[in-house]
Design an enzyme around this catalytic site. Structure first.
Site, mmCIF file in Angstrom:
data_model
loop_
_atom_site.group_PDB
_atom_site.id
_atom_site.type_symbol
_atom_site.label_atom_id
_atom_site.label_comp_id
_atom_site.label_asym_id
_atom_site.label_seq_id
_atom_site.Cartn_x
_atom_site.Cartn_y
_atom_site.Cartn_z
ATOM 1 C CG ASN A 164 5.187 -0.071 -2.626
ATOM 2 O OD1 ASN A 164 5.429 -0.684 -3.669
ATOM 3 N ND2 ASN A 164 5.517 -0.537 -1.437
ATOM 4 C CD1 TRP A 165 1.220 1.901 -7.691
ATOM 5 C CD2 TRP A 165 1.750 1.471 -9.822
ATOM 6 N NE1 TRP A 165 0.895 3.012 -8.432
ATOM 7 C CE2 TRP A 165 1.210 2.777 -9.754
ATOM 8 C CE3 TRP A 165 2.156 0.991 -11.071
ATOM 9 C CZ2 TRP A 165 1.060 3.600 -10.867
ATOM 10 C CZ3 TRP A 165 2.015 1.806 -12.199
ATOM 11 C CH2 TRP A 165 1.465 3.092 -12.093
ATOM 12 C CE LYS A 166 2.765 -2.529 -0.382
ATOM 13 N NZ LYS A 166 2.283 -2.935 0.934
ATOM 14 C CG HIS A 194 8.160 -2.047 1.782
ATOM 15 N ND1 HIS A 194 7.453 -3.111 2.275
ATOM 16 C CD2 HIS A 194 7.275 -1.021 1.645
ATOM 17 C CE1 HIS A 194 6.176 -2.752 2.413
ATOM 18 N NE2 HIS A 194 6.048 -1.489 2.040
ATOM 19 C CD GLU A 231 4.734 -5.485 1.640
ATOM 20 O OE1 GLU A 231 5.067 -5.243 0.466
ATOM 21 O OE2 GLU A 231 3.685 -5.046 2.151
ATOM 22 C CD GLU A 265 5.858 2.014 4.469
ATOM 23 O OE1 GLU A 265 4.916 2.484 3.844
ATOM 24 O OE2 GLU A 265 6.450 0.988 4.126
ATOM 25 N N GLY A 322 -1.065 -2.666 4.997
ATOM 26 C CA GLY A 322 -1.979 -3.588 4.325
ATOM 27 C C GLY A 322 -3.005 -4.213 5.251
ATOM 28 C CB SER A 371 -3.869 1.326 6.356
ATOM 29 O OG SER A 371 -3.560 -0.059 6.360
ATOM 30 N N GLY A 419 -1.922 -0.063 -0.983
ATOM 31 C CA GLY A 419 -3.201 -0.466 -1.566
ATOM 32 C C GLY A 419 -3.951 0.650 -2.283
#
Ligand code: PGA
Length: 250
Positions: A9-11, A95, A97, A167, A173, A212, A234
């Site tokens: 997931n490159w966000k 997600h 976020e 998650e 993160g 992570s 990340g």
């Protein structure tokens, strides 16, 4: 035997040039792997370039989000059929976020999951608890509630197009990873919950861990029963790290 899945997931990172470079490195290093499903999720603006590069490899491409309606007056949204049109096979839905910063509810996640599967995408549906929820003992209730609402009226035939990503929000993160035992415990609970409805589906559905995941903890996490891979944030921006994580899963 479930096939592992590793999704990067490159966000909100990478220009088209950077995404192209990363996709080229990944296709040359892990673009022939078949024993693991490998997926990358760039920003929308880089989808066309990344899907073109990945087309000649086994790496698949995901959107990071989609709307629940296919088209119309929804300024700023991208729909599931448009992700298919851009060459995507997967989409990340719900997600934390999106839930935290954009107010996505379990019901909205459910509507998006239907839209994604109906469009032919595999929906990677995310769920997980906050630290407070874990510490107050509500964790399993929260997770099974997220699961039951997110999958409401998803029928058996559609579950082949479904992946669950566990998650824990406190591990995303933050550099804090759930211990392999913590991951195993929740993955097992998710699979047992699904088995109440259909034992075969519960056994075949991929349940991946996110939070992570790095090259140095991937082996221990993937060794756990019921953990079928990872949703990697990340570490997926660094090709060396992502390649190592993909190799650890295979
Ligand atoms: P992280 O992100 O690996 O950077 O913790 C995981 C995710 O958000 O999917």
């Amino acid at each position: 035997m479930r096939k592992p899945l590793i999704a990067g997931n490159w966000k909100l990172n990478n220009t088209i040039a950077e995404a192209t470079q990363l996709a080229e490195t990944l296709t040359s290093e892990i673009g022939t792997i078949n024993c693991t499903d490998i997926v990358v999720a760039p920003v929308f603006t880089a989808l066309a370039s990344v899907t073109q590069i990945c087309a000649s490899s086994t790496i698949q491409v995901a959107g990071q989000n989609c709307h629940c309606v296919d088209s119309g007056a929804f300024t700023g949204e991208v729909s599931a059929p448009l992700l298919v049109d851009a060459g995507c096979s997967h989409v990340i839905i719900g997600h934390s976020e999106r839930r935290q910063y954009f107010g996505e509810t379990d019901n909205f996640v459910n509507a998006k999951t239907h839209a994604a599967i109906n469009a032919g995408l595999t929906a990677i549906v995310c769920l997980g608890e906050t630290l407070e929820q874990r510490e107050s003992g509500e964790m399993f209730d929260i997770i099974t509630n997220q699961l039951s609402v997110a999958l409401n009226e998803i029928i058996a035939e559609q579950t082949g197009k479904l992946v669950i990503a566990y998650e824990p929000i406190w591990a995303i993160g933050t550099g804090k990873t759930a211990t392999p035992e913590q991951a195993k415990e929740v993955h097992k609970a998710i699979r047992e919950y699904l088995a109440r409805f259909d034992a075969d589906i519960a056994q075949t559905l991929q349940i991946v861990y996110g939070g992570s995941v790095k090259p140095d903890n991937a082996d221990a996490i993937f060794a756990q029963l019921d953990v079928d891979g990872a949703l990697v944030g990340g570490a997926s921006l660094n090709s060396n790290d992502f390649v190592k994580i993909c190799n650890a899963a295979g």
